[in-house]
Design an enzyme around this catalytic site. Structure first.
Site, PDB file in Angstrom:
ATOM      1  N   LYS A 205      23.218  67.306  31.589  1.00 32.44           N
ATOM      2  CA  LYS A 205      22.505  67.475  30.319  1.00 32.44           C
ATOM      3  C   LYS A 205      21.805  68.835  30.276  1.00 32.44           C
ATOM      4  CE  LYS A 205      18.736  65.498  27.645  1.00 32.44           C
ATOM      5  NZ  LYS A 205      17.795  64.405  27.443  1.00 32.44           N
ATOM      6  N   GLU A 211      21.824  69.898  42.430  1.00 34.98           N
ATOM      7  CA  GLU A 211      22.976  69.270  43.097  1.00 34.98           C
ATOM      8  C   GLU A 211      24.264  69.564  42.331  1.00 34.98           C
ATOM      9  OE1 GLU A 211      20.116  67.811  42.317  1.00 34.98           O
ATOM     10  OE2 GLU A 211      19.545  66.261  43.754  1.00 34.98           O
ATOM     11  N   GLY A 267      19.156  61.017  29.919  1.00 29.47           N
ATOM     12  CA  GLY A 267      20.201  61.093  30.952  1.00 29.47           C
ATOM     13  C   GLY A 267      20.799  59.733  31.298  1.00 29.47           C
ATOM     14  N   ARG A 268      19.939  58.745  31.555  1.00 31.00           N
ATOM     15  CA  ARG A 268      20.449  57.433  31.993  1.00 31.00           C
ATOM     16  C   ARG A 268      20.960  56.592  30.828  1.00 31.00           C
ATOM     17  NH1 ARG A 268      15.305  58.437  32.800  1.00 31.00           N
ATOM     18  NH2 ARG A 268      13.682  57.227  31.752  1.00 31.00           N
ATOM     19  N   GLU A 353      14.199  54.065  36.902  1.00 30.13           N
ATOM     20  CA  GLU A 353      13.764  55.368  36.398  1.00 30.13           C
ATOM     21  C   GLU A 353      13.048  55.185  35.051  1.00 30.13           C
ATOM     22  OE1 GLU A 353      16.314  59.046  35.335  1.00 30.13           O
ATOM     23  OE2 GLU A 353      15.949  59.333  37.456  1.00 30.13           O
ATOM     24  N   HIS A 384      27.043  36.621  52.124  1.00 30.54           N
ATOM     25  CA  HIS A 384      27.147  36.774  53.579  1.00 30.54           C
ATOM     26  C   HIS A 384      26.237  37.879  54.086  1.00 30.54           C
ATOM     27  CE1 HIS A 384      30.547  33.975  53.706  1.00 30.54           C
ATOM     28  NE2 HIS A 384      30.801  34.471  52.493  1.00 30.54           N
ATOM     29  N   LYS A 512      11.351  67.642  43.655  1.00 31.39           N
ATOM     30  CA  LYS A 512      12.186  68.814  43.341  1.00 31.39           C
ATOM     31  C   LYS A 512      11.401  70.103  43.584  1.00 31.39           C
ATOM     32  CE  LYS A 512      14.850  66.777  39.515  1.00 31.39           C
ATOM     33  NZ  LYS A 512      15.126  66.882  38.083  1.00 31.39           N
TER      34      LYS A 512
HETATM   35  O1  F6P Z   1      16.944  62.285  38.455  1.00 35.15           O
HETATM   36  C1  F6P Z   1      16.400  62.984  37.397  1.00 35.15           C
HETATM   37  C2  F6P Z   1      17.398  63.287  36.324  1.00 35.15           C
HETATM   38  O2  F6P Z   1      16.770  64.097  35.395  1.00 35.15           O
HETATM   39  C3  F6P Z   1      17.989  62.056  35.655  1.00 35.15           C
HETATM   40  O3  F6P Z   1      17.183  61.484  34.714  1.00 35.15           O
HETATM   41  C4  F6P Z   1      19.265  62.614  35.128  1.00 35.15           C
HETATM   42  O4  F6P Z   1      20.149  61.594  34.747  1.00 35.15           O
HETATM   43  C5  F6P Z   1      19.729  63.426  36.306  1.00 35.15           C
HETATM   44  O5  F6P Z   1      18.542  63.980  36.824  1.00 35.15           O
HETATM   45  C6  F6P Z   1      20.747  64.480  36.017  1.00 35.15           C
HETATM   46  O6  F6P Z   1      20.312  65.401  35.067  1.00 35.15           O
HETATM   47  P1  F6P Z   1      21.304  66.407  34.356  1.00 35.15           P
HETATM   48  O7  F6P Z   1      22.278  65.601  33.561  1.00 35.15           O
HETATM   49  O8  F6P Z   1      20.451  67.285  33.502  1.00 35.15           O
HETATM   50  O9  F6P Z   1      22.022  67.187  35.419  1.00 35.15           O
END
Ligand code: F6P
Length: 549
Positions: A205, A211, A267-268, A353, A384, A512
């Site tokens: 987003k 990452e 995002g979620r 979250e 199990h 972060k």
């Molecule tokens: O973990 C924090 C967060 O902002 C989530 O809410 C989001 O889904 C994820 O990081 C990834 O964010 P982006 O889509 O901006 O890379």
């Protein structure tokens, strides 16, 4: 006024004190229509909440609590595009992404529907081109593999849906999800791929997530070093799903290969947007749209059904009942369907979250507990591993049991065995086994009375462990969409009751910030002193070992 100070909360507290010892098995024995009273059929869904420690009075009191919290007005505000995400000054319109009515949906006076339809069209055309083979790689070969690079909401929902809908893929493309910054994730994925036939979908987003950008750069380097001469060669191999066009272009992705969405998609909650592109590529656009339509049906139900018959509202109220009155700290979710392997993992982000907050919308410290710990895995595997604790442990763990009825393998008895376990577990959790029953059973098996009495306490099941059951006729794109949307609205309802913001996630920021500070310290050729002694010690220890291991 905080909800826990309200008369409605107080009434529930009194009701809890008067009823919490009531046994569900007694309630079932006393009322042969309990299932009929406490279950709802919604098209291809059956929601059974009869195996809960509640009565019709409990539901009435919980509904009053929802009314006190202004739930209906809050639902209406969300669907109307009001800026209910107040800490980020944003509307919350993931529901518009799956809206198939002709009604306009406005935020800031602008109808968002034409933009949404344009992106859907873009997704459709692209998906059709890739799946039909019209979209070719730089050397003229068809795309065979899609690598979705994203994390959190840009990974978990699409990865879960791709796993769930595997049987709808037609085996045209392979889809891979890379999320972890640990290079093992991307390197293991790339190892078996051919750059000529690989499409990278960079899903972020913000397009600033460390990452995702690190993995995307590694993918770009891998691609460039193998077949590309100039950046333009990337064109048919890299697309971006983002709100941040500038950063996508800087990375080397042309605006034509960008699938847009908007800041009012959390995002979620974003798998319904362009973030769902990898799902659409995998199962085809029509199936993707079916998933949106299933969610749309859930939206209509959530907006209009009376709270007493409203599946997500009831799921939330039951959750509040155990969380805030019985003190249950966690909630298990167990799906008896291998295709739903990633469902609980996805739900963890959606629920925790969203609801892991300790202040109200106006910033006051909450006096009650908010989000629970969501955990679980698929059945029967769970039986199990952790079911012992559910059956005989000291903690109360309410659980959602989900199963699909249709048998895709009618020649075998696998489904019958799976479902027999599914039904048995909620019955066992509810009924338990009394001392008398256990004694009777032991006496029929053993002779030595002293031995029997020694074993007896270990053979007793307290029972009275609450469960919800969701039975779905068949796992299809549509029913999956509906299932996910029900859980989204359950989360929304809990947030509304506690008066917290389920749409921000400031809690992920501190870690972060600190990681940014530590990264250059790891590279520097000296000992670190700027943290507490534990953090300094751990960093320095790792630095001394890094070169010697
Ligand atoms: O973990 C924090 C967060 O902002 C989530 O809410 C989001 O889904 C994820 O990081 C990834 O964010 P982006 O889509 O901006 O890379």
């Amino acid at each position: 006024m905080e909800i826990s100070k309200s008369k409605e909360w107080h009434d529930l507290q009194l009701h809890y004190e008067n009823t919490h010892n009531v046994k569900m098995r007694d309630m079932f024995d006393a009322d042969m229509y309990r299932f009929e009273e406490f279950s709802i059929v919604h098209d291809d869904f059956l929601f059974d909440f009869s195996k809960n420690r509640l009565t019709s009075e409990t539901i009435g009191l919980l509904v009053k609590l929802a009314e006190k919290a202004g739930l209906q007005a809050k639902i209406d505000k969300m669907f109307a595009g009001k800026k209910i995400n107040t800490t980020e000054q944003r509307a919350v319109l993931h529901t518009a992404l799956r809206n198939f009515s002709d009604e306009p949906v406005k935020t800031d006076g602008v109808n968002v529907m034409p933009g949404i339809r344009a992106v859907r069209e873009h997704i459709k055309n692209f998906v059709d081109a890739v799946r039909s083979g019209a979209w070719l790689g730089v050397t003229g070969k068809r795309i065979t593999d899609v690598v979705n690079i994203g994390i959190g909401g840009s990974d978990l929902g699409p990865a879960m849906a791709s796993t769930a809908l595997k049987h709808f893929s037609g085996n045209l493309l392979n889809v891979h999800y890379v999320s972890n910054v640990d290079s093992t994730d991307i390197l293991d994925t790339l190892e078996n791929l051919n750059p000529e036939t690989t499409l990278f979908v960079i899903a972020s987003k913000t397009f600033t997530t460390q990452e995702t950008l690190t993995n995307a750069k590694t993918a770009k380097k891998w691609f460039m070093s193998r077949i590309a001469h100039i950046e333009k060669d990337m064109t048919n191999h890299f697309v971006a799903l983002s709100t941040n066009e500038k950063a996508c272009v800087e990375f080397g992705i042309s605006p034509n290969n960008m699938f847009h969405f908007w800041d009012w998609v959390g995002g979620r909650y974003s798998m319904w947007s362009a973030i769902g592109l990898s799902v659409a590529l995998y199962v085809g656009y029509e199936n993707f749209e079916e998933m949106l339509k299933g969610a749309f049906e859930a939206d209509e139900h959530f907006r209009s059904a009376h709270f007493r018959e409203n599946i997500p509202v009831l799921m939330a109220l039951i959750s509040v009942w155990y969380n805030n009155f019985f003190g249950a700290a966690s909630q298990a979710v167990i799906a008896y369907d291998q295709n739903l392997l990633k469902f609980t993992e996805y739900l963890q982000q959606l629920d925790m979250e969203s609801l892991g907050k300790s202040v109200t919308l106006s910033g006051e410290k909450l006096a009650i507990n908010s989000g629970q710990i969501i955990w679980g895995t698929i059945g029967t595997n769970a039986q199990h591993s952790f079911f012992q604790l559910l059956h005989q442990g000291t903690r109360l763990v309410p659980a959602d049991f989900i199963a699909t009825i249709k048998n895709n393998d009618p020649e075998s008895d696998h489904k019958a065995i799976l479902l027999s376990n599914f039904f048995a577990q909620t019955e066992a959790l509810m009924r338990g086994k009394t001392e008398e029953e256990a004694l009777h059973e032991l006496r029929s098996e053993m002779k030595e009375e002293a031995e029997i009495l020694k074993l007896l306490p270990h053979k007793v099941f307290e029972g009275n462990k609450p469960t919800n059951t969701i039975l779905i006729n068949e796992l299809t794109p549509k029913s999956l969409g509906k299932l996910i949307a029900f859980y989204e609205h359950k989360v929304f309802t809990e947030g509304a009751i506690w008066d917290i913001n389920p749409f921000d996630q400031w809690g992920v920021e501190l870690g972060k910030q600190l990681a940014k500070r530590i990264l250059p310290e790891l590279a520097a050729d000296c000992r670190v002193h700027s943290h507490d002694s534990s953090t300094n010690g751990l960093i320095n220890y790792s630095k001394t070992k890094r070169y010697s291991i």
